[in-house]
Design a protein around this motif. Structure first.
Motif, PDB file in Angstrom:
ATOM      1  N   LYS A  87      -9.837  17.266   0.677  1.00 19.62           N
ATOM      2  CA  LYS A  87     -10.121  15.949   1.240  1.00 19.62           C
ATOM      3  C   LYS A  87     -10.976  15.126   0.279  1.00 19.62           C
ATOM      4  O   LYS A  87     -10.705  13.948   0.040  1.00 19.62           O
ATOM      5  N   GLU A  88     -12.012  15.757  -0.263  1.00 17.19           N
ATOM      6  CA  GLU A  88     -12.867  15.048  -1.234  1.00 17.19           C
ATOM      7  C   GLU A  88     -12.060  14.668  -2.473  1.00 17.19           C
ATOM      8  O   GLU A  88     -12.222  13.586  -3.031  1.00 17.19           O
ATOM      9  N   ARG A  89     -11.178  15.556  -2.889  1.00 12.40           N
ATOM     10  CA  ARG A  89     -10.340  15.276  -4.060  1.00 12.40           C
ATOM     11  C   ARG A  89      -9.433  14.067  -3.796  1.00 12.40           C
ATOM     12  O   ARG A  89      -9.225  13.231  -4.675  1.00 12.40           O
ATOM     13  N   ALA A  90      -8.923  13.979  -2.560  1.00 12.40           N
ATOM     14  CA  ALA A  90      -8.068  12.842  -2.200  1.00 12.40           C
ATOM     15  C   ALA A  90      -8.861  11.526  -2.274  1.00 12.40           C
ATOM     16  O   ALA A  90      -8.347  10.513  -2.782  1.00 12.40           O
ATOM     17  N   TRP A  91     -10.089  11.543  -1.781  1.00 16.90           N
ATOM     18  CA  TRP A  91     -10.931  10.338  -1.875  1.00 16.90           C
ATOM     19  C   TRP A  91     -11.219   9.975  -3.324  1.00 16.90           C
ATOM     20  O   TRP A  91     -11.138   8.808  -3.721  1.00 16.90           O
ATOM     21  N   ILE A  92     -11.558  10.987  -4.120  1.00 17.92           N
ATOM     22  CA  ILE A  92     -11.820  10.741  -5.545  1.00 17.92           C
ATOM     23  C   ILE A  92     -10.579  10.139  -6.198  1.00 17.92           C
ATOM     24  O   ILE A  92     -10.664   9.153  -6.945  1.00 17.92           O
ATOM     25  N   ASP A  93      -9.413  10.701  -5.903  1.00 23.07           N
ATOM     26  CA  ASP A  93      -8.160  10.185  -6.464  1.00 23.07           C
ATOM     27  C   ASP A  93      -7.943   8.722  -6.082  1.00 23.07           C
ATOM     28  O   ASP A  93      -7.552   7.901  -6.919  1.00 23.07           O
ATOM     29  N   MET A  94      -8.167   8.395  -4.821  1.00 24.41           N
ATOM     30  CA  MET A  94      -7.958   7.008  -4.375  1.00 24.41           C
ATOM     31  C   MET A  94      -8.911   6.056  -5.108  1.00 24.41           C
ATOM     32  O   MET A  94      -8.481   4.994  -5.597  1.00 24.41           O
ATOM     33  N   TYR A  95     -10.169   6.434  -5.183  1.00 25.31           N
ATOM     34  CA  TYR A  95     -11.143   5.573  -5.864  1.00 25.31           C
ATOM     35  C   TYR A  95     -10.798   5.417  -7.349  1.00 25.31           C
ATOM     36  O   TYR A  95     -10.883   4.325  -7.910  1.00 25.31           O
ATOM     37  N   VAL A  96     -10.399   6.529  -7.969  1.00 20.15           N
ATOM     38  CA  VAL A  96     -10.055   6.495  -9.401  1.00 20.15           C
ATOM     39  C   VAL A  96      -8.820   5.633  -9.650  1.00 20.15           C
ATOM     40  O   VAL A  96      -8.766   4.869 -10.624  1.00 20.15           O
ATOM     41  N   GLU A  97      -7.829   5.722  -8.776  1.00 21.89           N
ATOM     42  CA  GLU A  97      -6.620   4.902  -8.958  1.00 21.89           C
ATOM     43  C   GLU A  97      -6.968   3.406  -8.895  1.00 21.89           C
ATOM     44  O   GLU A  97      -6.397   2.591  -9.621  1.00 21.89           O
ATOM     45  N   GLY A  98      -7.896   3.049  -8.012  1.00 23.77           N
ATOM     46  CA  GLY A  98      -8.332   1.654  -7.929  1.00 23.77           C
ATOM     47  C   GLY A  98      -8.981   1.176  -9.207  1.00 23.77           C
ATOM     48  O   GLY A  98      -8.619   0.114  -9.750  1.00 23.77           O
ATOM     49  N   THR A  99      -9.922   1.973  -9.728  1.00 15.99           N
ATOM     50  CA  THR A  99     -10.586   1.560 -10.970  1.00 15.99           C
ATOM     51  C   THR A  99      -9.621   1.596 -12.154  1.00 15.99           C
ATOM     52  O   THR A  99      -9.732   0.790 -13.071  1.00 15.99           O
ATOM     53  N   THR A 100      -8.656   2.514 -12.103  1.00 20.66           N
ATOM     54  CA  THR A 100      -7.638   2.569 -13.167  1.00 20.66           C
ATOM     55  C   THR A 100      -6.824   1.276 -13.200  1.00 20.66           C
ATOM     56  O   THR A 100      -6.537   0.731 -14.274  1.00 20.66           O
ATOM     57  N   ASP A 101      -6.458   0.791 -12.021  1.00 27.49           N
ATOM     58  CA  ASP A 101      -5.690  -0.460 -11.946  1.00 27.49           C
ATOM     59  C   ASP A 101      -6.483  -1.621 -12.541  1.00 27.49           C
ATOM     60  O   ASP A 101      -5.954  -2.430 -13.319  1.00 27.49           O
ATOM     61  N   LEU A 102      -7.766  -1.711 -12.175  1.00 27.72           N
ATOM     62  CA  LEU A 102      -8.612  -2.796 -12.672  1.00 27.72           C
ATOM     63  C   LEU A 102      -8.798  -2.682 -14.185  1.00 27.72           C
ATOM     64  O   LEU A 102      -8.638  -3.663 -14.922  1.00 27.72           O
ATOM     65  N   MET A 103      -9.094  -1.485 -14.662  1.00 28.69           N
ATOM     66  CA  MET A 103      -9.325  -1.300 -16.098  1.00 28.69           C
ATOM     67  C   MET A 103      -8.053  -1.529 -16.901  1.00 28.69           C
ATOM     68  O   MET A 103      -8.109  -1.999 -18.035  1.00 28.69           O
ATOM     69  N   GLY A 104      -6.903  -1.215 -16.297  1.00 29.72           N
ATOM     70  CA  GLY A 104      -5.629  -1.464 -16.983  1.00 29.72           C
ATOM     71  C   GLY A 104      -5.441  -2.943 -17.267  1.00 29.72           C
ATOM     72  O   GLY A 104      -5.001  -3.330 -18.360  1.00 29.72           O
ATOM     73  N   MET A 105      -5.786  -3.779 -16.292  1.00 31.84           N
ATOM     74  CA  MET A 105      -5.680  -5.236 -16.485  1.00 31.84           C
ATOM     75  C   MET A 105      -6.571  -5.696 -17.645  1.00 31.84           C
ATOM     76  O   MET A 105      -6.160  -6.509 -18.479  1.00 31.84           O
TER      77      MET A 105
END
Length: 222
Positions: A87-105
């Motif tokens: 469950k914690e890993r899923a939350w970490i993944d979600m948060y990381v995907e968000g920052t990945t999207d922003l940093m990609g831009m």
């Protein structure tokens, strides 16, 4: 004892920078072999060490790892920065995907034509302040803890700090409406291993400039 991880990439941020951040935060020393010419890249490809003919590539634990997300997940799990359960890993993944999207831009901004840069910069700031940062501000407010997940430093925190600093390079006061993120930035920046990485002379790379864009275009034929 296994040798230090060896990072194969250009002498700039790109997709390798988050890997540098994660290793540094975990207190892991690493070596870098820079790809400086088209021939350097071709040699790696011809040697058969790039599974999909692409970099980043990291030599670690007897593997030649490719694919940024796979490398980051492995490092996070290896150094106990990936939560205590699924469950914690899923939350970490979600948060990381968000920052990945922003940093990609932000990462692709220097490679865009001058006439679209201003519009895209405005879009980055708009997305950061209305789509991404409010999520992290709310998470910190809702649980009242120092870290995003499990009240313990994780990959999600390290990635968010990297994203904050990248966005501040675009607009220095971007956190003005986010007091909890301002405090978070101060806290995470002062973790000894991260503080060391943020000092001049570390293996952290500078923002991408026109000179580096030209080098990248030449190496990768873009």
């Amino acid at each position: 004892m296994a040798g230090k991880p060896k990072l194969h990439y250009t002498k700039g941020r790109g997709k390798m920078e988050s890997i540098r951040w994660l290793l540094a935060a975990a207190g892991v020393e690493f070596e870098e072999e820079f790809i400086e010419t088209k021939e350097d890249l071709e040699k790696l490809r011809n040697d058969g060490v790039l599974m999909f003919q692409q970099v980043p590539m990291v030599e670690i634990d007897g593997m030649k790892m490719v694919q940024t997300r796979a490398i980051l997940s492995y490092i996070a799990a290896k150094y106990n920065l990936y939560g205590k359960d699924l469950k914690e890993r899923a939350w970490i993944d979600m948060y990381v995907e968000g920052t990945t999207d922003l940093m990609g831009m932000i990462m692709y901004l220097p490679f865009q034509p001058a006439d679209t840069k201003e519009k895209n910069l405005a879009l980055i700031i708009e997305r950061a302040t209305t789509r991404y940062f409010p999520v992290y501000e709310k998470a910190l407010k809702d649980h009242g803890q120092d870290y995003l997940v499990g009240n313990k430093l994780s990959w999600a925190d390290i990635h968010l700090l990297e994203a904050i600093l990248m966005t501040e390079e675009c607009k220095p006061d971007v956190l003005s409406a986010f007091p909890l993120l301002q405090a978070f930035k101060g806290r995470i920046s002062n973790i000894p291993t991260i503080k060391k990485f943020l000092q001049p002379g570390s293996q952290r790379k500078p923002p991408t400039d026109e000179k580096f864009v030209a080098i990248v275009r030449k190496i990768f034929n873009i």
